[in-house]
Design an enzyme around this catalytic site. Structure first.
Site, PDB file in Angstrom:
ATOM      1  N   ARG A 121      -9.268  -1.089   8.604  1.00 48.74           N
ATOM      2  CA  ARG A 121      -7.971  -1.563   8.143  1.00 48.74           C
ATOM      3  C   ARG A 121      -7.039  -1.841   9.315  1.00 48.74           C
ATOM      4  NH1 ARG A 121      -6.338   1.794   3.635  1.00 48.74           N
ATOM      5  NH2 ARG A 121      -7.682   0.241   2.688  1.00 48.74           N
ATOM      6  N   TYR A 122      -7.060  -0.979  10.307  1.00 44.16           N
ATOM      7  CA  TYR A 122      -6.170  -1.111  11.460  1.00 44.16           C
ATOM      8  C   TYR A 122      -6.968  -1.683  12.629  1.00 44.16           C
ATOM      9  CZ  TYR A 122      -3.283   2.156   8.778  1.00 44.16           C
ATOM     10  OH  TYR A 122      -2.535   2.770   7.807  1.00 44.16           O
ATOM     11  N   ARG A 125      -8.996   1.182  15.046  1.00 46.97           N
ATOM     12  CA  ARG A 125      -9.665   2.389  14.546  1.00 46.97           C
ATOM     13  C   ARG A 125     -10.290   2.147  13.181  1.00 46.97           C
ATOM     14  NH1 ARG A 125      -4.369   2.089  14.221  1.00 46.97           N
ATOM     15  NH2 ARG A 125      -3.076   3.299  12.778  1.00 46.97           N
ATOM     16  N   CYS A 134     -18.381  17.151  -1.130  1.00 44.73           N
ATOM     17  CA  CYS A 134     -17.452  18.140  -0.636  1.00 44.73           C
ATOM     18  C   CYS A 134     -17.866  19.462  -1.252  1.00 44.73           C
ATOM     19  CB  CYS A 134     -16.039  17.801  -1.079  1.00 44.73           C
ATOM     20  SG  CYS A 134     -15.461  16.303  -0.308  1.00 44.73           S
ATOM     21  N   CYS A 138     -11.543  18.376  -5.001  1.00 46.73           N
ATOM     22  CA  CYS A 138     -10.115  18.511  -5.277  1.00 46.73           C
ATOM     23  C   CYS A 138      -9.775  17.645  -6.484  1.00 46.73           C
ATOM     24  CB  CYS A 138      -9.315  18.025  -4.087  1.00 46.73           C
ATOM     25  SG  CYS A 138      -9.859  18.787  -2.556  1.00 46.73           S
ATOM     26  N   CYS A 141      -8.155  14.280  -5.618  1.00 50.31           N
ATOM     27  CA  CYS A 141      -8.820  13.461  -4.597  1.00 50.31           C
ATOM     28  C   CYS A 141      -8.628  11.973  -4.849  1.00 50.31           C
ATOM     29  CB  CYS A 141     -10.308  13.771  -4.562  1.00 50.31           C
ATOM     30  SG  CYS A 141     -11.174  12.799  -3.330  1.00 50.31           S
ATOM     31  N   ARG A 143     -10.456   9.737  -3.518  1.00 50.59           N
ATOM     32  CA  ARG A 143     -11.783   9.096  -3.564  1.00 50.59           C
ATOM     33  C   ARG A 143     -12.636   9.656  -4.689  1.00 50.59           C
ATOM     34  NH1 ARG A 143     -12.118   9.600   2.450  1.00 50.59           N
ATOM     35  NH2 ARG A 143     -10.596   8.047   3.072  1.00 50.59           N
ATOM     36  N   ASP A 302      -1.350   9.165  -4.501  1.00 47.55           N
ATOM     37  CA  ASP A 302      -1.549   7.732  -4.722  1.00 47.55           C
ATOM     38  C   ASP A 302      -1.902   7.391  -6.171  1.00 47.55           C
ATOM     39  OD1 ASP A 302      -4.354   7.797  -5.100  1.00 47.55           O
ATOM     40  OD2 ASP A 302      -4.543   8.154  -2.954  1.00 47.55           O
ATOM     41  N   ASP A 339       0.629   5.503   1.038  1.00 49.78           N
ATOM     42  CA  ASP A 339      -0.493   4.630   1.381  1.00 49.78           C
ATOM     43  C   ASP A 339      -0.390   3.437   0.436  1.00 49.78           C
ATOM     44  OD1 ASP A 339      -2.761   3.848   2.761  1.00 49.78           O
ATOM     45  OD2 ASP A 339      -3.651   5.856   2.665  1.00 49.78           O
ATOM     46  N   LYS A 346      -0.751   3.038   5.655  1.00 52.02           N
ATOM     47  CA  LYS A 346       0.268   4.073   5.452  1.00 52.02           C
ATOM     48  C   LYS A 346       1.642   3.572   5.882  1.00 52.02           C
ATOM     49  CE  LYS A 346      -3.164   7.503   6.614  1.00 52.02           C
ATOM     50  NZ  LYS A 346      -4.171   6.527   7.055  1.00 52.02           N
TER      51      LYS A 346
HETATM   52  C1  PLP Z   1      -5.332   6.782   7.484  1.00 47.45           C
HETATM   53  C2  PLP Z   1      -6.287   5.792   7.904  1.00 47.45           C
HETATM   54  C3  PLP Z   1      -6.578   5.616   9.256  1.00 47.45           C
HETATM   55  C4  PLP Z   1      -5.925   6.426  10.351  1.00 47.45           C
HETATM   56  O1  PLP Z   1      -4.573   6.239  10.414  1.00 47.45           O
HETATM   57  P1  PLP Z   1      -3.710   7.046  11.476  1.00 47.45           P
HETATM   58  O2  PLP Z   1      -2.317   6.682  11.136  1.00 47.45           O
HETATM   59  O3  PLP Z   1      -4.150   6.557  12.820  1.00 47.45           O
HETATM   60  O4  PLP Z   1      -4.013   8.495  11.308  1.00 47.45           O
HETATM   61  C5  PLP Z   1      -7.498   4.651   9.589  1.00 47.45           C
HETATM   62  N1  PLP Z   1      -8.110   3.894   8.648  1.00 47.45           N
HETATM   63  C6  PLP Z   1      -7.836   4.041   7.347  1.00 47.45           C
HETATM   64  C7  PLP Z   1      -8.519   3.158   6.358  1.00 47.45           C
HETATM   65  C8  PLP Z   1      -6.921   4.994   6.924  1.00 47.45           C
HETATM   66  O5  PLP Z   1      -6.669   5.144   5.620  1.00 47.45           O
HETATM   67  S1  SF4 Z   2      -9.586  15.446  -1.147  1.00 42.74           S
HETATM   68 FE1  SF4 Z   2     -11.529  14.540  -1.880  1.00 42.74          FE
HETATM   69  S2  SF4 Z   2     -12.654  14.034  -0.027  1.00 42.74           S
HETATM   70 FE2  SF4 Z   2     -11.039  15.493   0.527  1.00 42.74          FE
HETATM   71  S3  SF4 Z   2     -11.972  17.517   0.415  1.00 42.74           S
HETATM   72 FE3  SF4 Z   2     -11.022  17.128  -1.520  1.00 42.74          FE
HETATM   73  S4  SF4 Z   2     -12.650  16.256  -2.801  1.00 42.74           S
HETATM   74 FE4  SF4 Z   2     -13.296  16.092  -0.697  1.00 42.74          FE
END
Ligand code: PLP
Ligand code: SF4
Length: 435
Positions: A121-122, A125, A134, A138, A141, A143, A302, A339, A346
């Protein structure tokens, strides 16, 4: 390692040969995760109201349940329904209420994915999803759609393709291992991933996101830490949401990581009924800092499906940050972020301190409500910048400054300096020679 009476009771109900030893063995914990409501009730010695029981059983067919015996042991049965540990691990009666705003993949993580297991996305990174499980699922979560879904376990072949993508994109300097929880991989497997990433020259830092210090602190073994240390610089972000989660076991795990020279950060999610309170959040950030963990982000909950009962208005987050800035150590204040739905990344949302502005003054307010002014410089010549850096007067060299300089006798001993003798300033022989 600590072991409470409560933990012993739970361990004995799980296996008859329960001992302090297997309780502290992370693989034993994973093997005995609580996956059904019956087991949950049996181990805690509680019975939930019938309506809630029915809902839980329906919900875990869609979003599975898994709780480590350790995390379960932190539930305070006296406050059962309001317990922050329970609220994060057992589904609420409202989890299947899908609101109109809910989305399956609100952050477009699957869409922004140019290669298997990668979200890019960025610019510099990437997120590298190396595990889909996991220890504890959670309830909040983001995801949920993936975690625990056996069809999305990344195969070694998929992971190779992810690594290949990172290798072929030299602008990537920071890789975030996430999932699921990367620490549920075996130490050997994780070592393989880290070794492959470290072979790539343009990778400067590797980050790991893990909730194990919270839900499975025994995973942080000496063996794991020794392996991680080989791959520095490694940064770790964990996920504490409530001060009660910081136990002796967690503190021991965090200390091992910090002692290994790993900078630790924490990402919390703002959750209604769990931590939507300035007092709770203040206690949390203080306990984290005491364990050498820097609060990094506070996330607005989210728009993933099944989270509507956890969401708060954005104002609640701002109120919490307002109660921290100035009131406590600067490094205890996380950045509050939303996000962006649709994959915008973010976005920080913080209280406003800039009250007004004219051409030569800004008006500010501080955390106490004091209103103050700052006089801007009378003359400031803005740098003309056409991005033609070669012809710019500013010092743009980003090479390390030279630090080492040989002096004295050491200068004579070292081979990199051509000096052959050191002579006092007022040496008369040399003065004569100069004549
Ligand atoms: C949060 C996130 C990051 C890292 O973001 P930072 O602000 O550098 O911590 C990188 N990629 C994705 C897809 C993210 O959601
Ligand atoms: S938030 Fe989702 S990915 Fe993170 S530890 Fe909990 S269950 Fe696992």
């Amino acid at each position: 390692m600590s072991y409470t009476q409560n933990q012993q009771n739970i361990a004995e109900k799980i296996t008859s040969d329960a001992s302090r030893l297997n309780w502290h063995d992370w693989k034993w914990q994973v093997k005995h995760c609580i996956k059904s409501l019956d087991m949950f009730e049996k181990l805690l010695g509680v019975t939930l109201p019938q309506k809630w029981r029915e809902k839980v059983n329906q919900t875990i067919e869609k979003f599975p349940m898994s709780i480590t015996p350790y995390y379960l042991s932190l539930i305070d049965t006296d406050v059962l329904e309001n317990d922050p540990v329970l609220l994060q691990s057992l589904s609420s009666i409202h989890e299947l209420d899908i609101s109109a705003a809910d989305m399956e993949d609100p952050l477009h993580e699957d869409i922004d994915s140019p290669a298997p297991c990668i979200t890019h996305r960025y610019p510099d990174r990437v997120l590298f999803l190396v595990s889909n499980t996991c220890a504890m699922y959670c309830r909040h979560c983001t995801r949920k759609r993936k975690v625990g879904d056996i069809d999305s376990i990344p195969s070694k072949e998929f992971m190779r393709q992810g690594i290949e993508y990172i290798k072929n994109n030299p602008e990537i300097r920071d890789v975030l291992l996430s999932g699921g929880d990367p620490f549920l991989l075996s130490t050997t497997h994780l070592d393989w991933v880290l070794t492959e990433l470290r072979k790539i020259e343009h990778i400067e830092i590797i980050r790991i996101g893990t909730r194990t210090p919270v839900v499975l602190p025994y995973r942080i073994t000496d063996e794991l830490v020794t392996m991680l240390k080989k791959h520095h610089p490694i940064w770790i972000n964990t996920h504490f949401n409530h001060p009660r989660e910081l136990t002796n076991s967690s503190r021991t795990a965090l200390a091992k990581l910090a002692d290994a020279g790993i900078p630790l950060g924490n990402q919390s999610v703002l959750l209604a009924g769990v931590n939507d309170c300035p007092r709770i959040m203040r206690a949390l950030v203080h306990k984290l800092a005491y364990s050498r963990v820097r609060p990094y982000y506070l996330y607005q909950c989210d728009l993933s499906e099944g989270l509507s009962h956890f969401r708060t208005p954005v104002g609640k987050g701002i109120e919490i940050i307002e109660s921290l800035i100035g009131h406590t150590s600067g490094f205890c204040v996380p950045t509050y972020v939303i996000d962006a739905p649709g994959g915008g990344g973010k976005i920080p949302v913080m209280p406003n301190y800039l009250v007004s502005w004219s051409t030569n003054k800004v008006i500010l307010r501080n955390y106490e409500g004091v209103i103050t002014s700052y006089q801007e410089p009378e003359s400031y010549e803005s740098n003309f910048c056409d991005r033609d850096c070669v012809n710019c007067d500013l010092q743009l060299s980003t090479e390390d400054a030279t630090e080492h300089q040989s002096i004295g006798i050491e200068k004579l001993l070292c081979d990199s300096d051509a000096t052959i003798s050191l002579i006092p300033n007022d040496n008369s022989r040399i003065e004569r020679r100069n004549d």
